[in-house]
Every structure is written in C-alpha cells, then in structure tokens.
Design an enzyme around this catalytic site. Structure first.
Site, PDB file in Angstrom:
ATOM      1  N   HIS A 163      -5.408  -1.518  11.843  1.00 46.76           N
ATOM      2  CA  HIS A 163      -4.960  -1.045  10.523  1.00 46.76           C
ATOM      3  C   HIS A 163      -3.715  -1.818  10.069  1.00 46.76           C
ATOM      4  O   HIS A 163      -3.631  -2.261   8.919  1.00 46.76           O
ATOM      5  CB  HIS A 163      -4.663   0.460  10.586  1.00 46.76           C
ATOM      6  CG  HIS A 163      -3.980   0.986   9.369  1.00 46.76           C
ATOM      7  ND1 HIS A 163      -4.660   1.496   8.287  1.00 46.76           N
ATOM      8  CD2 HIS A 163      -2.664   1.055   9.031  1.00 46.76           C
ATOM      9  CE1 HIS A 163      -3.796   1.859   7.359  1.00 46.76           C
ATOM     10  NE2 HIS A 163      -2.579   1.600   7.781  1.00 46.76           N
ATOM     11  N   GLU A 164      -2.750  -1.985  10.980  1.00 46.00           N
ATOM     12  CA  GLU A 164      -1.536  -2.727  10.610  1.00 46.00           C
ATOM     13  C   GLU A 164      -1.864  -4.190  10.303  1.00 46.00           C
ATOM     14  O   GLU A 164      -1.271  -4.785   9.406  1.00 46.00           O
ATOM     15  CB  GLU A 164      -0.475  -2.622  11.713  1.00 46.00           C
ATOM     16  CG  GLU A 164       0.007  -1.195  12.009  1.00 46.00           C
ATOM     17  CD  GLU A 164       0.444  -0.419  10.772  1.00 46.00           C
ATOM     18  OE1 GLU A 164       0.885  -1.040   9.785  1.00 46.00           O
ATOM     19  OE2 GLU A 164       0.319   0.825  10.770  1.00 46.00           O
TER      20      GLU A 164
ATOM     21  N   HIS B 195      -2.806  -4.571   6.809  1.00 48.07           N
ATOM     22  CA  HIS B 195      -1.684  -4.778   5.882  1.00 48.07           C
ATOM     23  C   HIS B 195      -1.234  -6.242   5.873  1.00 48.07           C
ATOM     24  O   HIS B 195      -0.912  -6.796   4.823  1.00 48.07           O
ATOM     25  CB  HIS B 195      -0.503  -3.886   6.262  1.00 48.07           C
ATOM     26  CG  HIS B 195      -0.714  -2.433   5.959  1.00 48.07           C
ATOM     27  ND1 HIS B 195      -1.126  -1.993   4.722  1.00 48.07           N
ATOM     28  CD2 HIS B 195      -0.585  -1.323   6.721  1.00 48.07           C
ATOM     29  CE1 HIS B 195      -1.232  -0.673   4.737  1.00 48.07           C
ATOM     30  NE2 HIS B 195      -0.921  -0.240   5.939  1.00 48.07           N
TER      31      HIS B 195
ATOM     32  N   HIS C  93      -1.241  -8.810   2.709  1.00 47.11           N
ATOM     33  CA  HIS C  93      -0.085  -9.618   2.329  1.00 47.11           C
ATOM     34  C   HIS C  93      -0.487 -11.090   2.231  1.00 47.11           C
ATOM     35  O   HIS C  93      -0.168 -11.771   1.249  1.00 47.11           O
ATOM     36  CB  HIS C  93       1.017  -9.426   3.383  1.00 47.11           C
ATOM     37  CG  HIS C  93       2.318 -10.054   3.001  1.00 47.11           C
ATOM     38  ND1 HIS C  93       3.238 -10.465   3.930  1.00 47.11           N
ATOM     39  CD2 HIS C  93       2.853 -10.357   1.793  1.00 47.11           C
ATOM     40  CE1 HIS C  93       4.287 -10.997   3.303  1.00 47.11           C
ATOM     41  NE2 HIS C  93       4.076 -10.947   2.014  1.00 47.11           N
TER      42      HIS C  93
END
Ligand SMILES: [Zn+2]
Length: 237
Positions: free
Chosen positions: A106-107, A110, A114
């Site tokens: 999940h991270e 991100h 980006h």
C-alpha cells in the site's frame, strides 16, 4: 461550548454530531487493529518481509530513488514524498506476514502515485498547508466573531476555513483507495502472494481504508455542526 453562543448554558444537542464522529472513528480504528492483528499472524508463502516486498515492488515499478526505512510505533507506516522515503513500522518492516506485505505494498502504492504524478495525490499535497491553516484558525475566528457581538463575516470566514480541512479529508479518500487498489493488483500479478493471501490482504487494506472514511465522515459532521450553530444570522434570543 454552550456559553459561547447562548446566554443560558444548556446541553448543546448538536454535540451529538461530534459524538457520532468519535464513535465512527473508534469503531474503524478497532476494526483495523483487530484485522491487522489477525493477519499479521498469517505468514506469507513467499516468506518476504515487508521491507523486501517494498523494495521489489518499487524496483519493478522503475523506482530506484525511494529508500525504505524502519520507523517505530504501530501502524505508523507512511510514504514521505518530500524526502522520498517509505517508512515501515516495526511490525511491517521485518515481518513476513500477509498483513505486513499488504501494508508495505500500500505504501509503495503512494510512492508509485508520486512517481506517476497521480493528480489526487498532488492536490492532497498542495492542500496540506491550507488544511492545517484552516484547522488551526477556524475555531478561534468563530469564537472571536461570537465575542464581537456576533460578527457574521468573521464567523463565516471561520466556517470557510474549516471547509479546507474537510476538503483535505475528502481528497485523502481517492488517494488511499487508489494506493490499496494498486497494491492488490501488484501483489496479485507478481506472484508475491498466493490468491488466498491476496484476499486476506484485501481485508487488511479494506479495514485501513475505513479509518479514512470515518475521519472524513467525522469532519463532515463537525462542519455540519458549525453550520447549524453559526451558519445563519443570529436569530436566537
Ligand atoms: Zn495510505
């Protein structure tokens, strides 16, 4: 708070909106903790740690300038776009569970957002200072407005500033859902998790998403309360 807007102190019925928001947040937080605890005991077949999974996912996505670091605390995992650091908590970093790999992925979602300049993430990042400013100044402005014999322009400005904080919570939702969708897709396609494990990871990430939904709902309820209490021109005695 009763004294600030009326002459007689009495129980403020709109306070029920705050209580509903708090209860929703507590329920969501309990749900994510129990779900995470359950699946952090399920070891993945791949045997990869959260950190190893993160590095593999980032490299597969062509991202080599994001470092993976360990951070203390529980569920403190996050991606820091400013420093390009993916920080994984103690229970994720070196853990080989389905939950750990899910959170790490999940991270990474991100970090990929980006990398790909995903619009909602850009909007969210741009909103951070505005939201902080709004959250800090809205109540003081409203209270000053009330004390200045109910200055409606000042009070309305306070409510508008609070809207910035609500907007931030709302923009957070697509960013979080999208990061989880990316994570599930990646984990299902690269063989890091078996099908059954992907389904378990979905449960963990789904529970985590609920906390953001609850936070957004709570902030909307707070805004609703502000509008009920201070929205119109004063017509109370
Ligand atoms: Zn997230």
């Amino acid at each position: 708070m009763a004294l600030f807007y009326g002459y007689r102190p009495y129980f403020d019925p709109t306070y029920i909106l705050i209580i509903i928001g708090v209860v929703l947040s507590l329920l969501a937080s309990a749900k994510v903790k129990t779900t995470y605890a359950k699946y952090s005991n399920v070891r993945s077949m791949s045997g990869l740690t959260g950190a190893q999974a993160a590095e593999r996912i980032l490299h597969n996505a062509g991202i080599y300038d994001v470092s993976v670091q360990r951070i203390s605390g529980q569920l403190t995992d996050h991606y820091d776009p400013k420093n390009k650091v993916l920080r994984l908590s103690d229970s994720v970093y070196a853990n080989t569970s389905v939950a750990a790999i899910g959170v790490a992925a999940h991270e990474c979602g991100h970090a990929i957002q980006h990398h790909k300049e995903y619009a909602p993430l850009r909007i969210r990042t741009a909103l951070v200072p505005v939201a902080n400013f709004g959250a800090t100044l809205s109540w003081p402005l409203i209270l000053i407005g009330v004390l200045l014999s109910w200055s409606q322009p000042l009070i309305t400005l306070g409510i508008v500033l609070f809207c910035a904080a609500v907007l931030f919570q709302l923009v957070t939702l697509p960013v979080e859902f999208n990061a989880s969708n990316r994570a599930v897709k990646i984990l299902a396609s690269n063989g890091m998790l078996a099908d059954r494990e992907v389904a378990q990871t979905k449960k963990v990430l789904g529970a985590a998403a609920l906390t953001y939904v609850a936070a957004a709902a709570a902030s909307i309820l707070q805004l609703l309360r502000l509008i009920i209490l201070f929205g119109g021109n004063r017509d109370r005695d």
